[in-house]
Design a protein around this motif. Structure first.
Motif, PDB file in Angstrom:
ATOM      1  N   PRO A  19       0.834  -1.216   0.000  1.00 33.56           N
ATOM      2  CA  PRO A  19       0.000   0.000   0.000  1.00 33.56           C
ATOM      3  C   PRO A  19       0.861   1.255   0.000  1.00 33.56           C
ATOM      4  CG  PRO A  19      -0.659  -1.545   1.741  1.00 33.56           C
ATOM      5  CD  PRO A  19       0.638  -2.033   1.212  1.00 33.56           C
ATOM      6  N   LYS A  20       0.466   2.241  -0.788  1.00 30.75           N
ATOM      7  CA  LYS A  20       1.269   3.471  -0.867  1.00 30.75           C
ATOM      8  C   LYS A  20       1.275   4.206   0.476  1.00 30.75           C
ATOM      9  CE  LYS A  20      -2.286   6.590  -2.813  1.00 30.75           C
ATOM     10  NZ  LYS A  20      -3.422   5.654  -2.762  1.00 30.75           N
ATOM     11  N   GLU A  21       0.231   3.994   1.286  1.00 31.15           N
ATOM     12  CA  GLU A  21       0.186   4.639   2.604  1.00 31.15           C
ATOM     13  C   GLU A  21       1.056   3.907   3.618  1.00 31.15           C
ATOM     14  OE1 GLU A  21      -2.434   3.288   1.135  1.00 31.15           O
ATOM     15  OE2 GLU A  21      -3.562   4.981   0.310  1.00 31.15           O
ATOM     16  N   GLY A  22       1.572   2.739   3.247  1.00 28.80           N
ATOM     17  CA  GLY A  22       2.361   1.935   4.173  1.00 28.80           C
ATOM     18  C   GLY A  22       1.476   1.103   5.085  1.00 28.80           C
ATOM     19  N   LEU A  23       2.118   0.341   5.971  1.00 26.83           N
ATOM     20  CA  LEU A  23       1.398  -0.475   6.941  1.00 26.83           C
ATOM     21  C   LEU A  23       1.815  -0.146   8.369  1.00 26.83           C
ATOM     22  CD1 LEU A  23       1.522  -3.757   4.893  1.00 26.83           C
ATOM     23  CD2 LEU A  23      -0.598  -2.694   5.697  1.00 26.83           C
ATOM     24  N   GLY A 127      -0.156  -5.737  14.224  1.00 29.87           N
ATOM     25  CA  GLY A 127       0.105  -6.735  13.187  1.00 29.87           C
ATOM     26  C   GLY A 127      -1.119  -7.347  12.552  1.00 29.87           C
ATOM     27  N   ILE A 128      -2.328  -6.963  12.987  1.00 32.87           N
ATOM     28  CA  ILE A 128      -3.529  -7.565  12.403  1.00 32.87           C
ATOM     29  C   ILE A 128      -3.649  -7.194  10.926  1.00 32.87           C
ATOM     30  CG2 ILE A 128      -6.053  -7.634  12.487  1.00 32.87           C
ATOM     31  CD1 ILE A 128      -5.861  -7.168  15.519  1.00 32.87           C
ATOM     32  N   GLY A 129      -3.522  -5.900  10.642  1.00 28.53           N
ATOM     33  CA  GLY A 129      -3.593  -5.465   9.246  1.00 28.53           C
ATOM     34  C   GLY A 129      -2.412  -5.948   8.432  1.00 28.53           C
ATOM     35  N   LEU A 130      -1.221  -5.886   9.022  1.00 22.33           N
ATOM     36  CA  LEU A 130      -0.022  -6.362   8.328  1.00 22.33           C
ATOM     37  C   LEU A 130      -0.164  -7.824   7.936  1.00 22.33           C
ATOM     38  CD1 LEU A 130       2.985  -6.237   7.454  1.00 22.33           C
ATOM     39  CD2 LEU A 130       3.562  -6.832   9.809  1.00 22.33           C
ATOM     40  N   ASP A 165     -15.882   1.248  15.119  1.00 22.82           N
ATOM     41  CA  ASP A 165     -14.842   2.261  15.180  1.00 22.82           C
ATOM     42  C   ASP A 165     -13.576   1.642  15.757  1.00 22.82           C
ATOM     43  OD1 ASP A 165     -16.616   4.158  14.245  1.00 22.82           O
ATOM     44  OD2 ASP A 165     -17.212   4.823  16.249  1.00 22.82           O
ATOM     45  N   ILE A 166     -12.497   1.756  15.003  1.00 23.87           N
ATOM     46  CA  ILE A 166     -11.185   1.341  15.503  1.00 23.87           C
ATOM     47  C   ILE A 166     -10.563   2.594  16.113  1.00 23.87           C
ATOM     48  CG2 ILE A 166      -8.941   0.377  14.890  1.00 23.87           C
ATOM     49  CD1 ILE A 166     -10.403  -0.809  12.359  1.00 23.87           C
ATOM     50  N   VAL A 167     -10.542   2.633  17.439  1.00 32.58           N
ATOM     51  CA  VAL A 167     -10.148   3.844  18.161  1.00 32.58           C
ATOM     52  C   VAL A 167      -8.692   3.694  18.589  1.00 32.58           C
ATOM     53  CG1 VAL A 167     -10.661   5.355  20.116  1.00 32.58           C
ATOM     54  CG2 VAL A 167     -12.524   4.164  18.924  1.00 32.58           C
ATOM     55  N   ILE A 168      -7.846   4.541  18.027  1.00 30.23           N
ATOM     56  CA  ILE A 168      -6.397   4.367  18.201  1.00 30.23           C
ATOM     57  C   ILE A 168      -5.786   5.648  18.757  1.00 30.23           C
ATOM     58  CG2 ILE A 168      -5.908   5.029  15.799  1.00 30.23           C
ATOM     59  CD1 ILE A 168      -3.741   2.774  15.847  1.00 30.23           C
ATOM     60  N   THR A 174       1.859   4.237  15.437  1.00 27.08           N
ATOM     61  CA  THR A 174       2.662   3.427  14.509  1.00 27.08           C
ATOM     62  C   THR A 174       1.783   2.440  13.750  1.00 27.08           C
ATOM     63  OG1 THR A 174       4.668   3.595  15.853  1.00 27.08           O
ATOM     64  CG2 THR A 174       4.511   1.703  14.375  1.00 27.08           C
ATOM     65  N   TYR A 175       0.735   1.952  14.418  1.00 25.25           N
ATOM     66  CA  TYR A 175      -0.098   0.897  13.844  1.00 25.25           C
ATOM     67  C   TYR A 175      -1.319   1.431  13.099  1.00 25.25           C
ATOM     68  CZ  TYR A 175       2.800  -1.768  17.052  1.00 25.25           C
ATOM     69  OH  TYR A 175       3.871  -2.301  17.713  1.00 25.25           O
ATOM     70  N   ARG A 176      -1.462   2.746  13.057  1.00 26.92           N
ATOM     71  CA  ARG A 176      -2.655   3.295  12.406  1.00 26.92           C
ATOM     72  C   ARG A 176      -2.757   2.910  10.925  1.00 26.92           C
ATOM     73  NH1 ARG A 176      -6.013   8.461  13.825  1.00 26.92           N
ATOM     74  NH2 ARG A 176      -7.432   8.485  12.047  1.00 26.92           N
ATOM     75  N   PRO A 177      -1.668   2.982  10.140  1.00 28.12           N
ATOM     76  CA  PRO A 177      -1.804   2.625   8.719  1.00 28.12           C
ATOM     77  C   PRO A 177      -2.346   1.215   8.486  1.00 28.12           C
ATOM     78  CG  PRO A 177       0.270   3.776   9.099  1.00 28.12           C
ATOM     79  CD  PRO A 177      -0.307   3.497  10.443  1.00 28.12           C
ATOM     80  N   GLU A 178      -1.912   0.246   9.289  1.00 20.71           N
ATOM     81  CA  GLU A 178      -2.396  -1.117   9.052  1.00 20.71           C
ATOM     82  C   GLU A 178      -3.874  -1.250   9.415  1.00 20.71           C
ATOM     83  OE1 GLU A 178      -1.089  -4.383  11.365  1.00 20.71           O
ATOM     84  OE2 GLU A 178      -0.865  -3.249  13.232  1.00 20.71           O
ATOM     85  N   MET A 179      -4.331  -0.503  10.442  1.00 18.80           N
ATOM     86  CA  MET A 179      -5.741  -0.567  10.791  1.00 18.80           C
ATOM     87  C   MET A 179      -6.593   0.174   9.755  1.00 18.80           C
ATOM     88  SD  MET A 179      -5.291  -2.539  13.200  1.00 18.80           S
ATOM     89  CE  MET A 179      -6.980  -2.844  13.708  1.00 18.80           C
ATOM     90  N   GLU A 180      -6.044   1.218   9.146  1.00 16.34           N
ATOM     91  CA  GLU A 180      -6.767   1.896   8.061  1.00 16.34           C
ATOM     92  C   GLU A 180      -6.879   0.969   6.849  1.00 16.34           C
ATOM     93  OE1 GLU A 180      -4.506   5.523   7.762  1.00 16.34           O
ATOM     94  OE2 GLU A 180      -5.928   6.595   9.059  1.00 16.34           O
ATOM     95  N   TRP A 181      -5.846   0.156   6.627  1.00 11.58           N
ATOM     96  CA  TRP A 181      -5.915  -0.833   5.539  1.00 11.58           C
ATOM     97  C   TRP A 181      -7.050  -1.823   5.807  1.00 11.58           C
ATOM     98  CZ3 TRP A 181      -5.629  -6.112   5.134  1.00 11.58           C
ATOM     99  CH2 TRP A 181      -5.452  -6.634   3.844  1.00 11.58           C
ATOM    100  N   ILE A 182      -7.137  -2.313   7.058  1.00 15.02           N
ATOM    101  CA  ILE A 182      -8.206  -3.249   7.439  1.00 15.02           C
ATOM    102  C   ILE A 182      -9.578  -2.615   7.211  1.00 15.02           C
ATOM    103  CG2 ILE A 182      -9.383  -4.129   9.498  1.00 15.02           C
ATOM    104  CD1 ILE A 182      -7.456  -6.120   9.143  1.00 15.02           C
TER     105      ILE A 182
END
Length: 464
Positions: A19-23, A127-130, A165-168, A174-182
């Protein structure tokens, strides 16, 4: 097609899918053309481990409440509540959430010559999204990926089945990009259709919250300014020690207490303590664990949970010794030789040092004076930040290929493996939906994600 072409095609596919936004924010790892191989027998054990750990967590939750009610020794709850704000303790004991347990269970397994040990159980796992992305990407060329292409997405959807809602928090950003991917993938796969026009009030709530279309049902939001919406399920991606840095948390907790929203993992700091492994090994609680886990699960967990001790500075009777260490006072441990210091010091939980490898020290790696200093500090701060001592188990060595970005070549690393299976509690079943392998260089004692480690999904292999 030659082996080199196959490797090149796989690496090209992995890079193209990134993903261009990263994980992970500002994090990198080494890429491998191969999933980490797991044999059929080991996979069978991994699938059973999830249910064992679910039963263990239920027994932990029950033991705490029995202790609070005086039906088990009071020192259990006293240990587990140490260093926590009174208001948080009171909230965690509310009858409305009494039976709530984490819906995602992720143990950190260190693979050893004899099998594996459970280093810890992560309460708010990254690591869930990753792992979801790795599973999808590697499934394009490997049809034996554990969990399959969509297992992690299906598992996470079971946690927030209709919307959520994934509340972070900023601390966990650090883990926000992977949760946005999910969230993006779930929204692509699923459309929520209102049952009737009577739902218009709920629709207006969603629109006012910045959700332009009711079909857009999963979102990632900042904990620091989160406003709960009635009927929304919340996945908590923030540590409970971080609550003072979340100004709007009172509204969220009130909504949870009043049943307007659900929160998972539940607001139960006692469940997130590493000291449960020490309590598991305590002789006075042996019959409780045997009864609640059942004989088979009790023995299986004894094989996997490393022996652990609580560094309680309370004096022992003159005739007593600390089990397996055969010492009368913890200060005697400070005098251990380097050979005898194959022991880990771990901050138990309710602290910024309680996650990652921040609050961990290996005795045999420390100069004697530093080891002694750390023991003294652990004893002095026990009432506010309990520390456990845990037997250290060295991971066995595996060989795994990776792409070296510096040389532009495929190389083989000889490293140690932390395997993180992701279990989702789905109704009355606990399902293994993916397993993330971290292969760290052989000279690393603490195995976690790092720029010189390989991260790969796991795959069933014919080899045992």
């Amino acid at each position: 097609m030659t082996q080199v072409q196959v490797q090149d095609d796989r690496l090209t596919a992995i890079r193209a899918a990134f993903p261009k936004e990263g994980l992970f924010a500002e994090k990198a790892w080494l890429v491998s053309p191969d999933a980490f191989p797991i044999g059929k027998k080991f996979l069978g054990d991994l699938e059973q481990l999830g249910h064992r750990l679910s039963v263990f967590q239920r027994a932990c939750n029950q033991l705490y409440h029995l202790s609070v009610k005086g039906k088990q020794p009071a020192w259990i709850a006293r240990y587990l509540d140490a260093g926590k704000p009174k208001e948080l303790i009171e909230f965690s004991r509310r009858k409305e959430i009494r039976d709530d347990l984490p819906r995602v269970i992720r143990p950190d397994l260190i693979l050893t010559e004899k099998g594996y040990i459970i280093a810890e159980i992560d309460s708010v796992p990254g690591g869930i999204g990753l792992t979801g992305w790795l599973n999808q990407t590697y499934s394009t060329f490997d049809d034996a990926i554990i969990g399959g292409a969509n297992g992690m997405l299906d598992g996470f959807r079971s946690v927030l089945p209709n919307d959520g809602d994934i509340v972070i928090s900023q601390e966990s950003a650090t883990y926000r990009p992977e949760m946005e991917w999910i969230a993006a993938r779930l929204n692509q796969q699923h459309t929520v259709v209102p049952q009737s026009r009577d739902d218009s009030g709920s629709i207006r709530n969603l629109i006012s919250a910045g959700i332009s279309d009711p079909a857009y049902s999963w979102r990632v939001v900042s904990a620091e300014n989160y406003e709960p919406l009635a009927g929304r399920a919340v996945y908590r991606f923030f540590e409970l020690f971080d609550l003072p840095n979340i100004p709007a948390i009172e509204n969220t907790l009130r909504a949870n207490a009043e049943g307007r929203i659900t929160i998972t993992p539940p607001i139960k700091p006692y469940l997130e303590e590493k000291m449960w492994f020490a309590l598991f090994w305590m002789h006075p609680l042996r019959e409780y664990w045997r009864r609640e886990l059942g004989e088979k699960y009790f023995i299986k967990l004894q094989e996997a949970i490393p022996y652990s001790w609580l560094l309680d500075p309370a004096p022992l009777p003159q005739h007593a010794v600390i089990p397996r260490l055969e010492i009368h006072d913890w200060r005697e441990a400070a005098k251990f030789s380097q050979k005898d210091r194959e022991l880990l010091l771990k901050v138990s939980g309710f602290s910024p040092l309680g996650w990652g490898s921040r609050g961990i020290a290996l005795g045999s790696d420390l100069p004697h004076a530093e080891w002694e200093k750390r023991i003294e500090h652990a004893l002095a701060t026990f009432e506010s930040n309990p520390t456990i001592l845990q037997k250290f188990h060295k991971g066995t060595l595996f060989e795994h290929r990776y792409w070296d970005p510096d040389s532009g070549e495929l190389k083989t690393m000889k490293g140690r493996v932390r395997l993180c299976p992701y279990y989702f509690v789905e109704g009355d079943r606990v399902k293994l939906r993916g397993a993330l392998a971290t292969i760290a260089p052989a000279d690393k004692k603490f195995l976690h994600g790092m720029s010189d480690a390989i991260l790969a999904p796991s795959s069933l292999t014919a080899r045992e």
